[in-house]
Motif scaffolding. Sequence first.
Motif, PDB file in Angstrom:
ATOM      1  N   TYR A  16       4.455   2.549  -6.468  1.00 15.36           N
ATOM      2  CA  TYR A  16       4.188   2.157  -5.330  1.00 15.36           C
ATOM      3  C   TYR A  16       5.344   2.509  -5.401  1.00 15.36           C
ATOM      4  O   TYR A  16       6.679   2.817  -5.448  1.00 15.36           O
ATOM      5  CB  TYR A  16       4.603   0.297  -5.401  1.00 15.36           C
ATOM      6  N   ARG A  17       6.578   2.326  -3.363  1.00 18.06           N
ATOM      7  CA  ARG A  17       7.048   3.443  -3.132  1.00 18.06           C
ATOM      8  C   ARG A  17       7.363   1.908  -2.309  1.00 18.06           C
ATOM      9  O   ARG A  17       7.295   1.357  -1.949  1.00 18.06           O
ATOM     10  CB  ARG A  17       6.860   3.869  -1.378  1.00 18.06           C
ATOM     11  N   LEU A  18       9.058   1.958  -2.795  1.00 18.02           N
ATOM     12  CA  LEU A  18       9.813   0.436  -2.908  1.00 18.02           C
ATOM     13  C   LEU A  18      10.223   0.930  -1.549  1.00 18.02           C
ATOM     14  O   LEU A  18       9.781  -0.542  -0.254  1.00 18.02           O
ATOM     15  CB  LEU A  18      10.783   0.755  -2.939  1.00 18.02           C
ATOM     16  N   SER A  19       9.624   1.583  -0.134  1.00 18.27           N
ATOM     17  CA  SER A  19      10.545   1.076   0.772  1.00 18.27           C
ATOM     18  C   SER A  19       9.238   1.221   1.420  1.00 18.27           C
ATOM     19  O   SER A  19       9.092  -0.188   2.893  1.00 18.27           O
ATOM     20  CB  SER A  19      11.035   2.934   1.753  1.00 18.27           C
ATOM     21  N   SER A  20       7.758   1.567   1.393  1.00 17.89           N
ATOM     22  CA  SER A  20       6.509   1.262   1.977  1.00 17.89           C
ATOM     23  C   SER A  20       6.631   0.094   1.282  1.00 17.89           C
ATOM     24  O   SER A  20       6.104  -1.472   2.253  1.00 17.89           O
ATOM     25  CB  SER A  20       5.432   2.329   1.990  1.00 17.89           C
ATOM     26  N   VAL A  21       6.796  -1.086   0.729  1.00 13.14           N
ATOM     27  CA  VAL A  21       6.284  -1.956   0.302  1.00 13.14           C
ATOM     28  C   VAL A  21       6.885  -3.230   0.681  1.00 13.14           C
ATOM     29  O   VAL A  21       6.509  -3.840   1.131  1.00 13.14           O
ATOM     30  CB  VAL A  21       6.774  -2.225  -1.584  1.00 13.14           C
ATOM     31  N   GLU A  22       8.649  -2.384   1.019  1.00 12.20           N
ATOM     32  CA  GLU A  22       9.136  -3.358   1.837  1.00 12.20           C
ATOM     33  C   GLU A  22       9.475  -3.614   3.286  1.00 12.20           C
ATOM     34  O   GLU A  22       8.731  -4.657   4.177  1.00 12.20           O
ATOM     35  CB  GLU A  22      11.206  -3.160   1.413  1.00 12.20           C
ATOM     36  N   ALA A  23       8.675  -2.687   3.862  1.00 12.87           N
ATOM     37  CA  ALA A  23       8.495  -2.747   4.749  1.00 12.87           C
ATOM     38  C   ALA A  23       6.919  -3.601   5.086  1.00 12.87           C
ATOM     39  O   ALA A  23       6.985  -4.478   6.470  1.00 12.87           O
ATOM     40  CB  ALA A  23       7.740  -1.366   5.358  1.00 12.87           C
ATOM     41  N   ALA A  24       6.246  -3.414   4.320  1.00 13.45           N
ATOM     42  CA  ALA A  24       5.024  -4.090   4.650  1.00 13.45           C
ATOM     43  C   ALA A  24       5.267  -5.786   4.267  1.00 13.45           C
ATOM     44  O   ALA A  24       4.500  -6.640   4.509  1.00 13.45           O
ATOM     45  CB  ALA A  24       3.905  -4.079   2.821  1.00 13.45           C
ATOM     46  N   LEU A  25       6.408  -6.408   3.153  1.00 11.25           N
ATOM     47  CA  LEU A  25       6.540  -7.281   3.173  1.00 11.25           C
ATOM     48  C   LEU A  25       7.786  -7.720   4.389  1.00 11.25           C
ATOM     49  O   LEU A  25       7.209  -8.936   4.607  1.00 11.25           O
ATOM     50  CB  LEU A  25       7.502  -7.188   1.573  1.00 11.25           C
ATOM     51  N   ALA A  26       7.901  -7.172   4.712  1.00 10.00           N
ATOM     52  CA  ALA A  26       9.107  -7.840   6.156  1.00 10.00           C
ATOM     53  C   ALA A  26       8.171  -8.053   7.271  1.00 10.00           C
ATOM     54  O   ALA A  26       8.276  -8.650   8.086  1.00 10.00           O
ATOM     55  CB  ALA A  26      10.042  -6.664   6.545  1.00 10.00           C
ATOM     56  N   LYS A  27       7.189  -7.328   7.679  1.00 14.01           N
ATOM     57  CA  LYS A  27       5.515  -7.793   7.943  1.00 14.01           C
ATOM     58  C   LYS A  27       5.271  -9.003   8.411  1.00 14.01           C
ATOM     59  O   LYS A  27       4.487  -9.670   9.182  1.00 14.01           O
ATOM     60  CB  LYS A  27       4.613  -6.634   8.676  1.00 14.01           C
ATOM     61  N   LEU A  28       5.551  -9.314   6.673  1.00 13.26           N
ATOM     62  CA  LEU A  28       4.264 -11.114   6.664  1.00 13.26           C
ATOM     63  C   LEU A  28       5.787 -12.054   6.720  1.00 13.26           C
ATOM     64  O   LEU A  28       5.249 -13.087   6.435  1.00 13.26           O
ATOM     65  CB  LEU A  28       4.371 -10.831   4.733  1.00 13.26           C
ATOM     66  N   LYS A  70      11.193   8.163  -5.394  1.00 12.96           N
ATOM     67  CA  LYS A  70      10.343   7.972  -6.594  1.00 12.96           C
ATOM     68  C   LYS A  70       9.779   6.690  -6.470  1.00 12.96           C
ATOM     69  O   LYS A  70       9.700   5.871  -5.932  1.00 12.96           O
ATOM     70  CB  LYS A  70      11.912   7.423  -7.736  1.00 12.96           C
ATOM     71  N   LEU A  71       8.701   6.505  -7.481  1.00 12.92           N
ATOM     72  CA  LEU A  71       7.002   6.283  -7.397  1.00 12.92           C
ATOM     73  C   LEU A  71       7.650   5.109  -8.995  1.00 12.92           C
ATOM     74  O   LEU A  71       8.264   5.251  -9.445  1.00 12.92           O
ATOM     75  CB  LEU A  71       5.815   6.724  -7.069  1.00 12.92           C
ATOM     76  N   LEU A  72       7.479   3.690  -8.331  1.00 13.24           N
ATOM     77  CA  LEU A  72       8.087   3.070  -9.386  1.00 13.24           C
ATOM     78  C   LEU A  72       6.438   2.449  -9.792  1.00 13.24           C
ATOM     79  O   LEU A  72       4.864   1.952  -9.097  1.00 13.24           O
ATOM     80  CB  LEU A  72       8.326   1.612  -8.493  1.00 13.24           C
ATOM     81  N   THR A  73       6.404   1.737 -10.899  1.00 13.85           N
ATOM     82  CA  THR A  73       5.483   1.355 -12.070  1.00 13.85           C
ATOM     83  C   THR A  73       5.056  -0.224 -11.380  1.00 13.85           C
ATOM     84  O   THR A  73       6.264  -0.750 -10.573  1.00 13.85           O
ATOM     85  CB  THR A  73       5.214   0.856 -13.395  1.00 13.85           C
TER      86      THR A  73
END
Length: 65
Positions: free
Chosen positions: A42-54, A3-6
């Motif tokens: 946004y894809r939640l999984s993609s955002v969570e992965a990007a934030l994990a890198k930070l 699911k794509l999120l706003t």
Amino acid sequence: MEKLLTDEQLANELGLRRRTIKTLRMDGKIPVVLLGPKTIRYRLSSVEAALAKLEIKAIGAKGRS
């Protein structure tokens, strides 16, 4: 397909403010799906992965048990 999120839905999922989501997006720190010139999702999984890198380890925690 995931699911794509706003902005608002993503902010709620992450416990952040919409302004923080916009800042992260504008700084290129989180990935987006562009569906049109003003339609961003946004894809939640993609955002969570990007934030994990930070993520960084606590400063001054060396050698502590």
